[in-house]
Design an enzyme around this catalytic site. Structure first.
Site, mmCIF file in Angstrom:
data_model
loop_
_atom_site.group_PDB
_atom_site.id
_atom_site.type_symbol
_atom_site.label_atom_id
_atom_site.label_comp_id
_atom_site.label_asym_id
_atom_site.label_seq_id
_atom_site.Cartn_x
_atom_site.Cartn_y
_atom_site.Cartn_z
ATOM 1 N N HIS A 1 37.310 39.089 33.037
ATOM 2 C CA HIS A 1 35.812 38.912 32.607
ATOM 3 C C HIS A 1 35.342 40.123 32.067
ATOM 4 O O HIS A 1 35.700 41.052 32.931
ATOM 5 C CB HIS A 1 35.103 37.971 32.932
ATOM 6 C CG HIS A 1 34.882 38.269 34.753
ATOM 7 N ND1 HIS A 1 33.729 38.940 34.927
ATOM 8 C CD2 HIS A 1 35.711 37.966 35.727
ATOM 9 C CE1 HIS A 1 33.782 39.350 36.130
ATOM 10 N NE2 HIS A 1 34.822 38.661 36.751
ATOM 11 N N ASP B 1 31.792 40.454 31.930
ATOM 12 C CA ASP B 1 30.480 40.437 32.231
ATOM 13 C C ASP B 1 30.610 40.856 33.726
ATOM 14 O O ASP B 1 31.643 40.859 34.511
ATOM 15 C CB ASP B 1 29.878 39.000 32.348
ATOM 16 C CG ASP B 1 30.478 38.031 33.147
ATOM 17 O OD1 ASP B 1 31.905 38.150 33.039
ATOM 18 O OD2 ASP B 1 29.827 37.116 33.817
ATOM 19 N N ASP C 1 35.500 44.458 39.901
ATOM 20 C CA ASP C 1 35.190 43.174 39.227
ATOM 21 C C ASP C 1 34.691 43.306 37.856
ATOM 22 O O ASP C 1 33.565 43.304 37.772
ATOM 23 C CB ASP C 1 34.344 42.616 40.388
ATOM 24 C CG ASP C 1 34.044 41.048 39.960
ATOM 25 O OD1 ASP C 1 34.837 40.595 39.039
ATOM 26 O OD2 ASP C 1 33.167 40.334 40.403
ATOM 27 N N GLU D 1 31.681 34.808 33.275
ATOM 28 C CA GLU D 1 32.380 34.411 34.541
ATOM 29 C C GLU D 1 31.184 34.180 35.810
ATOM 30 O O GLU D 1 31.686 33.488 36.628
ATOM 31 C CB GLU D 1 33.658 35.197 34.681
ATOM 32 C CG GLU D 1 34.464 34.708 35.965
ATOM 33 C CD GLU D 1 34.026 35.115 37.405
ATOM 34 O OE1 GLU D 1 34.388 34.247 38.170
ATOM 35 O OE2 GLU D 1 33.256 35.968 37.508
HETATM 36 ZN ZN LIG Z 1 35.307 38.446 38.760
#
Ligand SMILES: [Zn+2]
Length: 412
Positions: A98, A100, A131, A165
């Protein structure tokens, strides 16, 4: 050339990309992609940059899927699909990450600017670097390395870079699955957005989540004359004790999970009376229940209703409970699913570790695939610094994960 030699060649190429991978991390980090509902502009600028990168690095059939969002300045949330073609179109090996990120939070807790990534002792620091950019960059360079080595993989490779996400995926993968029917049951779907520091956890299942709010009504009275009131706190305490029997009533075990049982825990407690010498007439507490997929939520709810009725009769109170959050578990991906076996093989080759299929207590974005009947597995080697100040990505993990993806891309 034998398969091992081809993989070695690919791994060496990926190793050479180390600096370029860090460079891409820094460029991505400089384009914050925060959801409008978290005070950002969304992912449009980052997606534009990524689409250009994909174009320049040998990806084909790049499509931009726009999920309408009037709160985003662009008017949409971008989702990108891109391919690298293999010998056969019978299945596609997907890696989904993802674009975002979550907001940086309290800036004073950061040792640097969260959007100007910096390198320190083999780590890249910045918001979003772990992340989910660690594995996004890893997947992109695994493909770039294939192309550089002139390797045509056995199957098509698909790269999905999705939005939204962090705030529910409705304008991300959920939208993509409903909008375009590109994902197939026979595809391998890797979602590198959960894992552990050794890279040994392959997440394939989740528990159902049931959060309840219990309200117990009695009658307020003076602390010296409890017989003139009905103590709601006392009755609620008996209810909490009774609810503990849920562990005995639903004792099913599943070794895929850690802990291997359903859990039924009282958690939050609202304040009742402010002074010691009043019998409280109203009590509110909450429970967080994580229930194995084998157990039906409606059965648990029925049992709770019966327990509450018993306490109501015995203590002359009125008990109501309402759902705060309820998320039935998606059907698990089999521990023998091709995507799990492919990950195990690759992890053994790259990290010399035995990875294990596991279930977790909380949901992941892979559940959206599973609900659509498509097996998916979450896997990554990471330090779990997501959402924290001074989030970092271990560069060795980024490069290593790229090799894991590369290994899977080469598997027949
Ligand atoms: Zn994540």
């Amino acid at each position: 050339m034998n398969p091992d030699a081809i993989f070695d060649k690919l791994a060496r190429r990926i190793e050479k990309y180390r600096d370029e991978m860090v460079d891409l991390q820094m460029k991505l980090c400089a384009i914050p992609a925060i959801a409008p509902s978290s005070g950002g502009e969304g992912e449009a600028k980052k997606a534009e940059f990524l689409a250009d990168w994909l174009q320049a690095n040998g990806f084909v059939d790049i499509t931009l899927i726009k999920a309408p969002d009037l709160d985003a300045p662009a008017g949409y949330r971008p989702n990108i699909l891109a391919y690298y073609r293999g010998r056969s179109q019978a299945r596609t090996v997907w890696v989904m990450t993802h674009t975002d990120i979550v907001p940086p939070g309290e800036l004073s807790l950061w040792r640097g600017d969260p959007f100007k990534a910096w390198v320190e002792k083999g780590r890249v620091y910045g918001r979003g670097v772990e992340d989910n950019q660690q594995d996004m960059v890893a997947s992109l360079f695994a493909v770039k390395a294939l192309k550089a080595e002139g390797i045509v993989p056995p199957s098509d490779i698909g790269i999905a870079l999705v939005a939204d996400e962090e705030t529910g995926s409705r304008k991300g993968i959920d939208f993509v699955i409903k909008d375009v029917k590109v994902f197939r049951k026979q595809d391998l779907i890797v979602v590198p957005d959960a894992g552990n520091e050794h890279g040994t956890m392959i997440e394939v299942a989740e528990k159902s989540l049931l959060w309840l709010k219990f309200k117990t009504l009695g009658k307020q009275a003076h602390g010296s004359t409890p017989e003139k009131g009905v103590n709601s706190f006392k009755a609620a305490s008996f209810l909490i004790a009774a609810l503990n029997d849920l562990y005995k009533i639903y004792p099913v075990r599943d070794r895929l999970f850690d802990p291997p049982i359903s859990t039924f825990e009282p958690t939050k407690k609202e304040a009742n009376v402010p002074n010691v010498n009043t019998i409280p007439g109203e009590d509110v507490f909450y429970t967080d229940m994580r229930i194995l997929p084998k157990v039906r939520l409606q059965d648990v709810e029925r049992t709770i209703r019966q327990m509450a009725a018993k306490i109501e009769r015995k203590h002359k109170v009125k008990i109501t409970f309402e759902v705060q959050q309820k998320a039935p578990a998606a059907p698990p991906t089999s521990a023998q699913a091709p995507v799990v076996l492919a990950l195990k093989k690759a992890v053994r080759e790259v990290y010399h570790k035995d990875a294990k299929a596991m279930g977790i207590g909380g949901g992941t974005v892979a559940a959206i695939f599973r609900r659509a009947g498509i097996p998916a597995a979450c896997w990554s080697k990471l330090d779990e610094t997501a959402h924290q100040p001074n989030e970092y990505c271990i560069i060795d993990n980024m490069v290593g994960d790229a090799k894991v993806f590369g290994h899977i891309f080469l598997q027949e």
